[in-house]
Scaffold this active site. Structure first.
Site, mmCIF file in Angstrom:
data_model
loop_
_atom_site.group_PDB
_atom_site.id
_atom_site.type_symbol
_atom_site.label_atom_id
_atom_site.label_comp_id
_atom_site.label_asym_id
_atom_site.label_seq_id
_atom_site.Cartn_x
_atom_site.Cartn_y
_atom_site.Cartn_z
ATOM 1 N N ASP A 169 0.837 -1.191 0.000
ATOM 2 C CA ASP A 169 0.000 0.000 0.000
ATOM 3 C C ASP A 169 0.882 1.255 0.000
ATOM 4 O OD1 ASP A 169 -2.656 1.336 0.488
ATOM 5 O OD2 ASP A 169 -1.618 1.942 2.319
ATOM 6 N N GLU B 109 1.685 -0.427 -5.027
ATOM 7 C CA GLU B 109 0.814 0.687 -5.392
ATOM 8 C C GLU B 109 1.766 1.867 -5.592
ATOM 9 O OE1 GLU B 109 -3.253 2.770 -3.742
ATOM 10 O OE2 GLU B 109 -1.657 2.395 -2.295
#
Length: 642
Positions: free
Chosen positions: A316, A352
């Site tokens: 993330d 990401e």
């Protein structure tokens, strides 16, 4: 680091550079009464350590650190705060926000989970599975809470995902890897409890090695069992890992782990202002992963999950992994350490590729073998099907594997994870039903969430009982799904998008852990599920759709040709005006023709010479034409033009 069971007891090793003394609080078997506090007697450099004789597995404990309270210098030591060991692999209860966690001098013994010494299950080597070909992103609670085939006692847990009915569903759908949204221990953001809301996604971690007890009441053994069950079905498990910030948030946040151990080291602070936290994450703090103790913690956490059978990781806000004092670098210390590690370098690694800090969008800049979430794919596919002008050329680039992002570093289409919708943003069904977000349920007056969604509605905003509107929306969703699965790259689908899940126009449902937002299995569109299974099967049966090389348009015959619906080649100047076009692919034994038409009328289609067999159409209209709002796939035995 952390607790180690040895012959004479439990040995503790704790990092704190600026702390003067580390104490271990020992609790009774129920984890309620604090029996004693022991100072770790030894210190070598920044590691405090010692042996607690006679102790063993199941010991419940917490840490406290004495040191200076100098917030202006980045030091926030407070021995009144019970701290969770960052190396604990089990905690005995979930975290819960309380304002006392943030008040200096307030004793938090009654508020903080106990770390538990545990003997880890022997999962053996992580099974060697094929690389990802279809990633299925899911949140454990949302996926299982209303699933009728799942035993009620298991719903909301990792054990529910290992149920044979779930695995059979994933196999039938064609999933190669499940990507679990965060399963590590997390805490609600402090603004949620006063509104009666809870964090539904888990992107607010405290400790990086312990599972959240709500998802894994059996601790590490629950994840090991799930990975083994999935591996027997040749499905890999990818963990969505949050290594960019913690739930301790900003200077008004909690002291429950790293802040109390050594705030000045674990978190990044502003240059020249050590009292001010850098907030490249939008969550109040940013981990300083270019520092050796922080990088070591991150790598040790990843090794721990691998030992339990995890195939890999999705990171993330992954740009934080590459941040140093001077910005993002593909040669940042954490990348260097990770990619030379003989075990971790063989794991699936997916980033990401952005954060909200300076120069935060780093798509295409991660080092191999990282794959990256391809946000450009999402945006360009949405723009095309919404009807934006001059969008056909961008869509063609995405269908061909996004060479503009990855070819420069000699990485192929498999470096991109393609998606049209993910957990963050509109669902696939809501994408074609809402032009604007509707996040009122989050309690922030609809200010949260992204305003730029490239979404549209088919004739009426929001839910509709009009059959014509429903049919138009289903047609658009089918076209979007077909675009995803017929493009080069690794397709990713979020659980429920294969059968019409809705978040009622909420594009930031992180705080919606309730039946209205759990997956509605009873209302699932089974025809759409079957269509996704068909598309996944087509990718397996026709390697041209998932080849690991970019298209060149060269060769004899060419590996690819871009054609207008009338069969003529597309000229460069025509892309900006196209609503429909075809991609002809030539392989070793077959040719494939992919045709897309975003206009609201069908049109004549001229096939290239040869015998063409219809393999797939996203709608039921006459496939001898190119139907309105459709994607169609044909096959020819042998190679066109040879």
């Amino acid at each position: 680091m952390g607790p180690s069971v040895v012959e004479d007891g439990v040995c503790f090793a704790v990092f704190s550079r600026h702390g003067s003394r580390v104490l271990v609080s020992v609790f009774d078997e129920a984890g309620e009464g604090e029996l004693a506090r022991f100072a770790l007697p030894c210190r070598e450099s920044d590691i405090h350590f010692g042996l607690l004789e006679g102790a063993g597995a199941t010991l419940r404990y917490g840490l406290r650190v004495e040191g200076p309270w100098q917030p202006e210098r980045g030091h926030r030591f407070d021995p009144a705060k019970l701290l969770v060991d960052p190396y604990a692999t089990l905690i005995d209860r979930p975290f819960r926000w309380d304002p006392e966690l943030a008040r200096h001098g307030a004793d938090t013994t009654a508020l903080v989970p106990r770390s538990v010494v545990v003997s880890l299950p022997g999962g053996g080597e992580t099974p060697a599975l094929a690389p990802p070909s279809f990633i299925y992103e899911l949140a454990v609670r949302s996926f299982t809470m209303q699933r009728p085939d799942t035993p009620p006692a298991l719903r909301g847990t990792l054990a529910a995902l290992g149920d044979p009915s779930v695995i059979a569903y994933l196999k039938a759908l064609g999933v190669s890897h499940v990507e679990l949204m965060p399963v590590g221990a997390w805490m609600d953001e402090r603004h949620l409890p006063p509104q009666g809301l809870t964090n539904a996604w888990g992107y607010n971690p405290v400790n990086f090695l312990a599972l959240d007890p709500r998802l894994a009441p059996g601790g590490p053994a629950d994840l090991a069992a799930l990975c083994q069950a999935m591996a027997r079905a040749n499905i890999g498990v990818i963990l969505d890992i949050v290594l960019n910030h913690t739930a301790e948030s900003d200077e008004f946040g909690a002291t429950i782990c790293l802040r109390g151990l050594d705030n000045a080291v674990y978190y990044r602070h502003a240059a020249g202002d050590p009292g001010r936290l850098v907030n490249d994450t939008g969550c109040g703090n940013t981990l300083a992963l270019d520092r050796a103790p922080v990088a070591r913690l991150a790598l040790d956490a990843l090794r721990h999950w691998r030992r339990l059978g995890v195939s890999g990781f999705r990171f993330d806000l992954g740009a934080v992994l590459g941040r140093t004092e001077t910005g993002f670098s593909p040669d940042a210390p954490l990348f260097v350490a990770l990619l030379q590690d003989p075990e971790l370098s063989r794991a699936i690694l997916i980033a990401e590729p952005w954060d909200i800090g300076p120069g935060g969008y780093q798509a295409g800049h991660f080092p191999a073998p990282f794959a990256e979430w391809n946000g450009r794919f999402r945006d360009d596919v949405r723009r095309f099907w919404r009807g934006d002008s001059a969008a056909a050329g961008a869509l063609a680039t995405r269908l061909a594997g996004s060479s503009d992002l990855f070819a420069g570093a000699h990485r192929g289409p498999q470096a991109g994870v393609s998606f049209v919708a993910a957990h963050d943003g509109f669902t696939l069904a809501d994408l074609v039903a809402f032009e604007r977000k509707h996040n009122e349920a989050n309690g922030e007056d609809n200010r949260d969430g992204d305003n730029d969604n490239h979404s549209w509605n088919c004739d009426a905003e929001g839910p509709s009982r009009d059959p014509a509107i429903g049919a138009a929306r289903r047609r658009d969703v089918s076209a979007l799904l077909a675009t995803l699965f017929l493009a080069r790259g690794i397709p990713m689908l979020t659980a429920g998008d294969e059968f019409g899940r809705t978040q009622h126009g909420n594009n930031n449902a992180y705080a919606q852990d309730n039946p209205d937002f759990w997956l509605d299995w009873q209302g699932a569109d089974t025809e759409r599920v079957a269509m996704v299974a068909t598309l996944a099967a087509l990718r397996r049966q026709h390697p041209l759709l998932s080849a690991a090389n970019f298209l060149s348009g060269k060769g004899d015959p060419p590996d690819a040709l871009w054609l207008r619906p009338d069969g003529a080649p597309v000229a460069d100047h025509e892309w900006s005006q196209l609503d429909a076009f075809c991609l002809l692919l030539n392989g070793a034994n077959e040719s494939l023709l992919i045709a897309v038409n975003r206009s609201r009328r069908g049109m004549a289609l001229t096939h290239p010479p040869g015998q063409w067999e219809l393999l797939f159409s996203s709608c039921r209209d006459d496939a001898d034409m190119l139907p309105a709002r459709s994607v169609v796939l044909w096959r020819q035995h042998g190679i066109f033009g040879s």
